[in-house]
Design a protein around this motif. Structure first.
Motif, PDB file in Angstrom:
ATOM      1  N   ALA A 133     -11.715 -34.207  -2.893  1.00  0.00           N
ATOM      2  CA  ALA A 133     -11.337 -35.603  -3.814  1.00  0.00           C
ATOM      3  C   ALA A 133     -12.185 -36.536  -2.496  1.00  0.00           C
ATOM      4  CB  ALA A 133      -9.881 -36.354  -3.662  1.00  0.00           C
ATOM      5  N   GLU A 134     -11.557 -36.843  -0.920  1.00  0.00           N
ATOM      6  CA  GLU A 134     -11.580 -37.512  -0.297  1.00  0.00           C
ATOM      7  C   GLU A 134     -13.972 -37.541   0.365  1.00  0.00           C
ATOM      8  OE1 GLU A 134     -10.549 -40.160   0.241  1.00  0.00           O
ATOM      9  OE2 GLU A 134     -11.337 -40.416   2.531  1.00  0.00           O
ATOM     10  N   ILE A 138     -19.341 -33.843   6.934  1.00  0.00           N
ATOM     11  CA  ILE A 138     -18.121 -34.033   7.921  1.00  0.00           C
ATOM     12  C   ILE A 138     -16.831 -32.687   7.431  1.00  0.00           C
ATOM     13  CG2 ILE A 138     -16.982 -33.780   9.894  1.00  0.00           C
ATOM     14  CD1 ILE A 138     -19.414 -35.885  10.903  1.00  0.00           C
ATOM     15  N   LEU A 139     -16.323 -33.679   5.884  1.00  0.00           N
ATOM     16  CA  LEU A 139     -15.335 -33.843   5.305  1.00  0.00           C
ATOM     17  C   LEU A 139     -15.425 -32.357   5.410  1.00  0.00           C
ATOM     18  CD1 LEU A 139     -12.393 -35.373   6.284  1.00  0.00           C
ATOM     19  CD2 LEU A 139     -13.142 -36.517   3.825  1.00  0.00           C
ATOM     20  N   PRO A 197     -24.862 -31.741  -4.161  1.00  0.00           N
ATOM     21  CA  PRO A 197     -24.036 -30.968  -3.070  1.00  0.00           C
ATOM     22  C   PRO A 197     -22.532 -31.835  -2.507  1.00  0.00           C
ATOM     23  CG  PRO A 197     -26.068 -31.208  -1.384  1.00  0.00           C
ATOM     24  CD  PRO A 197     -25.751 -32.237  -2.657  1.00  0.00           C
ATOM     25  N   LEU A 198     -22.486 -32.554  -2.346  1.00  0.00           N
ATOM     26  CA  LEU A 198     -21.352 -33.095  -1.486  1.00  0.00           C
ATOM     27  C   LEU A 198     -20.365 -33.360  -2.377  1.00  0.00           C
ATOM     28  CD1 LEU A 198     -23.433 -35.362   0.965  1.00  0.00           C
ATOM     29  CD2 LEU A 198     -21.749 -33.392   1.262  1.00  0.00           C
ATOM     30  N   LEU A 230     -15.369 -37.956  14.690  1.00  0.00           N
ATOM     31  CA  LEU A 230     -13.942 -38.804  15.881  1.00  0.00           C
ATOM     32  C   LEU A 230     -13.702 -39.323  14.185  1.00  0.00           C
ATOM     33  CD1 LEU A 230     -12.648 -38.518  18.319  1.00  0.00           C
ATOM     34  CD2 LEU A 230     -13.839 -40.560  18.879  1.00  0.00           C
ATOM     35  N   HIS A 231     -14.082 -40.158  13.765  1.00  0.00           N
ATOM     36  CA  HIS A 231     -13.233 -40.961  12.416  1.00  0.00           C
ATOM     37  C   HIS A 231     -12.602 -40.395  11.826  1.00  0.00           C
ATOM     38  CE1 HIS A 231     -13.264 -43.800  10.815  1.00  0.00           C
ATOM     39  NE2 HIS A 231     -14.003 -44.463  10.978  1.00  0.00           N
ATOM     40  N   VAL A 232     -13.299 -38.801  11.344  1.00  0.00           N
ATOM     41  CA  VAL A 232     -12.821 -37.418  10.629  1.00  0.00           C
ATOM     42  C   VAL A 232     -11.904 -37.330  10.728  1.00  0.00           C
ATOM     43  CG1 VAL A 232     -13.648 -35.982  10.119  1.00  0.00           C
ATOM     44  CG2 VAL A 232     -15.339 -37.242   9.587  1.00  0.00           C
ATOM     45  N   LEU A 233     -11.975 -37.261  12.357  1.00  0.00           N
ATOM     46  CA  LEU A 233     -10.367 -36.376  12.658  1.00  0.00           C
ATOM     47  C   LEU A 233      -9.108 -37.631  13.070  1.00  0.00           C
ATOM     48  CD1 LEU A 233     -11.625 -34.473  15.640  1.00  0.00           C
ATOM     49  CD2 LEU A 233     -10.964 -33.514  13.462  1.00  0.00           C
ATOM     50  N   VAL A 234      -9.770 -38.660  13.132  1.00  0.00           N
ATOM     51  CA  VAL A 234      -8.857 -39.493  13.763  1.00  0.00           C
ATOM     52  C   VAL A 234      -8.613 -41.003  13.381  1.00  0.00           C
ATOM     53  CG1 VAL A 234      -7.649 -38.869  15.764  1.00  0.00           C
ATOM     54  CG2 VAL A 234      -9.410 -40.416  15.709  1.00  0.00           C
TER      55      VAL A 234
END
Lengths: 486, 498, 98
Positions: free
Chosen positions: A322-323, A406-407, A315-316, B183-187
């Protein structure tokens, strides 16, 4: 490319050694094998160096053109797997040499099977077409079944039989899928399929069969029932080889095929479904591991759980940016390698602990920390990686997967990673708790040969170190990546 | 690699190597182990003094290498970190001396000292971490290395305490991990920079930042024993006295408080945290913890339990100081990080001395200990006075600055909390002192042991007196260069002048 | 439907029959036979489908020969394990299945 001589040796050597050890007298089998180990290690290292120096490429065996000739695919992923296999298998072999002295009857066939297993695995890592993947899968699977049966107790034979049935069913489903694909497109090469495969019912049925077959062989929940008795009941070095490497074989095929075909031809929910099954494996496997009373069964169920993490890949990586996909790839690779190292270490050190107390019950480990601190320490280091606590490969992998989740906005996988980590902590610390308990002050322990402790320790330490130096292996594993053409 | 990075690396490496060697030494090699342990501790202290001098001169000490793309492992010496490193390496030396005496003839010493050194290595790593990732790395390593110490005795009770400890810390660690990753994802890689790195972010991200802040503070609050996440701390009292001393004064609770300081000052930035409206709720949580801990301490008869609840309360002074927006409050909070460590370790050493020499564990059995063990009792009295905040002890300095800070920040209610808690401190410490000094013993000691020619063995007595002395000097000479107050002032000036 | 496709469909039918037997039977020998029927089914699909419309293609034959070798080896291994299991336990099925 230079020095490609090493690539065919990756099969030729183990096959030759397999046959040689079969012909030799039992006393000579371990000696021949130990002599062969450095050769194969050197060939694996050479294949890897080749990749590092001259980049990924295709090697044609005997210079025959496909489809009748066999194409071998040397890219970062396959070379990485070859090296991983070499490291884990060599250490397991060193361990087995000492371990098998207590099992003279089983020992005689361990070595031939060990070499055939290695040949099968290298076949899988390097195969470029889906039929040779089948052959590799079968060689590996049959050798693995034989190794489970080595112990020759009724339980081990039943486990081997069950394993064999599952493996056969899985490979036939896979083979039927291959037949359909070849019938539809007239090609077996993965690169070829990527170009011609279209989104139609034939492809979908074929891929469904292939995926089902591979899931059964990978023991993904709920198709995992054969795994715990087979892995938990086998001789310790066998358990380590099976859990660390063999289940990765079918996962590896699934991963490659998915990147080639999956997103284009499967319905959108397939990737999510695979992820959900992975989540189910993480929870169910973790829960069952926690409930076990036998040490090796606990470790075997932990494999069921850890396989689940690998399936979060699908799923990811499907339909995300792309990232996020790159992070998921890196994370899964890290998980895969770290699990191979840590699980082998966990089984080997569990074997040492069992030898020391003379019982496979977790409850009998009371006070063991005083007598066998080194074995327990290896167990602990490997456990750190499995729990995903820093600093370890398991942690780095988890970090990357979290990042990717999260991304790509799929926050629900965070819960899986969160609870999965806590569950694995629960079952690892269950063992620790027992070992710290103060019980009768008798040293029942028989000191196992130093080789066995050292082999477990090296594996456990590598599982930790790889987490701290992750960017190097990840960089290599990405070479010629299938992902996004980059 | 340049020399400065190597010296910096030496600080965690001394205890890491000590730990590895100790694990490998046979159980019976007591002398060799002790010598090795002490040499490592002294060596580390020397390195730390060297670096502190360098940091004072604004020398850069940094060590970094890449873990994965976009994430670095960074060790860096800055003023805030060196304060914590200084505390832990100083107290490691004394605790090691103490532990050698305390565990004389006890089993599993190899395991104990191995994990003990590992625990110090991770504490130092926490202090020197240059970004959130490295911080998290050592933060979790600390959990792992303290668990074997908590369950060291191997009794049912200690295993239970260890289990609860794990529930809390692993759960908290996982929450912290989420916050850090988010936080890592944000900044991207979040390095610690005085004044913070987040204030420039788009306003639409602010709600997200608040959620991340809460996750991180809850994750850190578990180790800092903020109410209602404190329950593991009193249970962990079953561990041997040197472990309790280390847990309470240096390693675990301080790691949590220090982490909160890092997040507020060097990630979010104090002004940005203030503008997000996060300081107020954190101040309330700290105030509740202060009062709650004190009230619970009142009801305990077990000496170590009472000290444990006192820790719950006292560590929150540090958090409270952080939340007081303004240099003076910050000064009070930071200096308490050091002062509380010195005073609390003294108290735990004393409790250990009483238990080890006389078999006294309960407050109701303390009658007459002042005559039997005068030196220990003097140390205890100094520590208790410090905790109450009686001048010229170190605790007075902290409370003074906290109070002034509250006035500066226009948070007058904090003053009431401080006064009330000081009264409660007095209420639970003075009865102990009364029993020690003014009651006479009319029955035999529980299990008296003759340890040496003095009131107890010098291994136990010397560290106790030394730390008590430090707590006294830190208060008396607060105005001198390189006193805790002086150093905290340096941090504050570097933090607020951004 | 061309002739070759008829072979392929019979292959699918054989595979289905084999699968049915594999799942329904408890006796290990019967399951092994069922497995062999499944194998033959998939070989038939492989050869049958490939001949359809493309003329004579040697690749499937090569694959089927390899496949038969693999199937023989698997059957042999399964028989060995089965025999040892029967001798050790006196049973012809697996314990969890009944």
């Amino acid at each position: 490319m230079i020095g490609l001589w090493s690539v065919p040796l990756l099969f030729a050597l183990p096959l030759a050694l397999g046959i040689l050890t079969l012909l030799a007298t039992p006393a000579w089998r371990p000696r021949l094998s130990l002599a062969g180990l450095p050769l194969l290690l050197a060939a694996s290292a050479a294949a890897f160096l080749d990749l590092a120096l001259s980049g990924p490429g295709i090697y044609r065996l005997g210079d025959w053109p496909a489809p009748l000739g066999i194409n071998l695919n040397v890219d970062g992923l396959s070379a990485g797997m070859v090296v991983m296999t070499a490291v884990v298998a060599a250490l397991c072999a060193a361990y087995a040499r000492s371990y098998l002295r207590d099992y003279p009857a089983s020992a005689s066939f361990f070595w031939p099977l060990f070499w055939f297993l290695w040949a099968g695995m290298n076949g899988i890592w390097l195969a470029e077409d889906i039929f040779n993947l089948y052959v590799g899968l079968e060689v590996m699977g049959l050798a693995a079944v034989g190794m489970v049966a080595l112990r020759a107790t009724p339980q081990a034979l039943a486990a081997a039989m069950r394993y064999l049935l599952a493996a056969l069913l899985g490979s036939l489903a896979y083979l039927l899928g291959v037949a359909l694909l070849y019938g539809a497109y007239g090609t077996l090469s993965m690169a070829g399929l990527q170009h011609v495969a279209a989104d139609n019912p034939t492809t979908q049925v074929a891929l469904a069969l292939i995926i089902l077959g591979l899931l059964l062989k990978t023991a993904l929940f709920p198709l995992h029932a054969w795994l715990p008795p087979a892995h938990g009941g086998a001789l310790t070095p066998v358990s380590a080889l099976l859990s660390a490497l063999v289940v990765k074989g079918s996962f590896y095929i699934l991963l490659r095929l998915w990147l080639v075909l999956g997103p284009e031809v499967t319905p959108a929910f397939t990737a999510q479904l695979l992820g959900v099954l992975g989540a189910g494996a993480v929870f169910y496997g973790g829960w069952m591991a926690w409930r076990q009373h036998l040490l090796k069964q606990l470790v075997a169920y932990s494999t069921v759980a850890q396989i689940g993490y690998l399936f979060l890949f699908f799923p990811l990586v499907t339909g995300t940016g792309a990232e996020a996909a790159r992070l998921a790839w890196d994370g899964t690779m890290m998980m895969l390698v770290a699990h191979a190292l840590a699980k082998a270490a966990l089984f080997l050190s569990a074997g040492n602990l069992i030898l020391a107390v003379g019982s496979s019950q977790i409850g009998h480990l009371v006070g063991i920390s005083r007598f066998r601190p080194l074995s327990l320490f290896s167990f602990g280091l490997a456990g750190v990686s499995l729990m995903g606590l820093p600093p370890s490969g398991g942690f780095t992998g988890k970090w990357l997967l979290l990042h990717s989740a999260i991304l790509s906005g799929q926050w629900w996988w965070l819960i899986v990673l969160f609870l999965g980590g806590l569950l694995s902590a629960a079952y690892i610390f269950k063992v620790f708790r027992m070992s710290f308990r103060e019980g009768p002050q008798i040293d029942r322990s028989v000191p196992p040969p130093l080789t066995m402790d050292v082999a477990a320790m090296i594996l456990a330490a590598s599982a930790i170190v790889i987490g701290l130096t992750a960017h190097l292996p990840l960089h290599w594993l990405r070479a010629g990546a299938l992902l996004g053409g980059g | 690699m340049d020399w400065n990075a190597l010296i910096l690396f030496g600080v965690p490496a001394t205890s890491l190597i000590a730990s590895a060697v100790i694990f490998l030494l046979a159980e019976s090699r007591h002398t060799l182990r002790s010598v090795f342990n002490l040499v490592a501790a002294v060596l580390k202290l020397l390195l730390v003094v060297w670096i502190i001098w360098g940091v004072y001169q604004n020398v850069d000490y940094e060590l970094r290498f890449t873990i994965i793309d976009g994430v670095d492992f960074i060790l860096r010496a800055d003023a805030l970190g060196m304060m914590f490193v200084g505390l832990s390496s100083l107290l490691w030396l004394f605790t090691t001396i103490y532990a050698i005496g305390y565990l004389e003839d006890a089993p599993n010493r190899s395991r104990f000292f191995g994990f003990f050194s590992l625990c110090v290595a991770s504490t130092v790593g926490i202090a020197l971490a240059g970004n959130l990732f490295t911080f998290l790395l050592f933060y979790e390593l600390l959990t792992l290395s303290t668990y074997p110490l908590v369950v060291h005795r191997g009794t049912r009770e200690s295993l239970r305490a260890g289990q609860v400890y794990l529930y809390y810390t692993l759960g908290g660690g996982a929450l912290l991990l989420f916050g850090v990753v988010a936080l890592h994802v944000l900044v991207g890689d979040t390095e610690f920079v005085p004044g913070g790195v987040l204030s420039g972010l788009d306003a639409s991200l602010h709600p997200m930042l608040v959620v991340i802040f809460v996750m991180m503070v809850v994750g850190l609050g578990v180790k800092a024993a903020l109410f209602p996440l404190h329950a593991w701390l009193p249970m962990a009292m079953v561990a041997p006295a040197p472990v309790s001393a280390l847990l309470h004064a240096v390693a675990v609770v301080k790691a949590g408080a220090f982490g909160i300081a890092r997040v507020v000052y060097d990630v979010y930035g104090i002004e940005f945290t203030f503008s997000l409206g996060l300081l107020g709720p954190l101040a309330v949580a700290a105030a509740i913890t202060i009062l709650y801990g004190s009230f619970r301490a009142l009801a305990q008869d077990d000496l170590k339990k009472r000290l444990a609840f006192s820790t719950v309360s006292q560590v929150s002074y540090i958090v409270l100081g952080i939340t007081l927006f303004g240099p003076v409050g910050t000064l009070g909070g930071l200096v308490h990080l050091l002062h509380q460590g010195l005073m609390k370790i003294t108290l735990f050493f004393c409790a250990g001395n009483y238990a080890e020499t006389l078999g006294v564990h309960k407050i109701s059995e303390l009658d007459g200990t002042g005559q039997r063990m005068p030196a220990t009792s003097v140390a205890f009295t100094l520590g208790a006075f410090g905790m109450i905040g009686i001048p010229p002890m170190a605790g007075f300095i902290s409370k003074w600055y906290l109070g002034m800070g509250a006035l500066h920040a226009n948070m007058n209610w904090v003053l009431a909390v401080l006064i009330l808690s000081s009264l409660l401190n007095a209420a639970y410490f003075l009865p102990i002192l009364y029993r020690i000094w003014f009651r006479t013993r009319n029955k035999p000691w529980c299990e008296e042991k003759a340890l040496g020619r003095h009131e107890t063995t010098l291994w136990l007595l010397v560290p106790t007196l030394a730390t008590a002395g430090f707590a006294l000097i830190a208060g008396l000479l607060a105005g001198m260069p390189f006193s805790p107050l002086y150093w905290a002032d340096l941090i504050v000036s570097r933090e607020y002048l951004q | 439907m061309s002739g070759a496709l008829a072979f392929a469909w019979s292959g699918v039918l054989l595979f289905g029959l084999g699968l049915f037997g594999f799942i329904m039977h408890r006796h290990l020998l019967r399951r092994l036979l069922a497995f062999n029927i499944m194998g033959s089914g998939s070989f038939l699909v492989l050869v049958g489908l490939a001949q359809d419309g493309r003329g004579v293609d040697p690749v499937p034959h090569a694959m089927v020969i390899t496949g038969i070798v693999v199937a023989v080896a698997s059957t042999a291994l399964a028989l060995v394990v089965f025999r040892r299991w029967y001798r050790a336990s006196g049973r012809t099925d697996l314990p969890e299945d009944t």
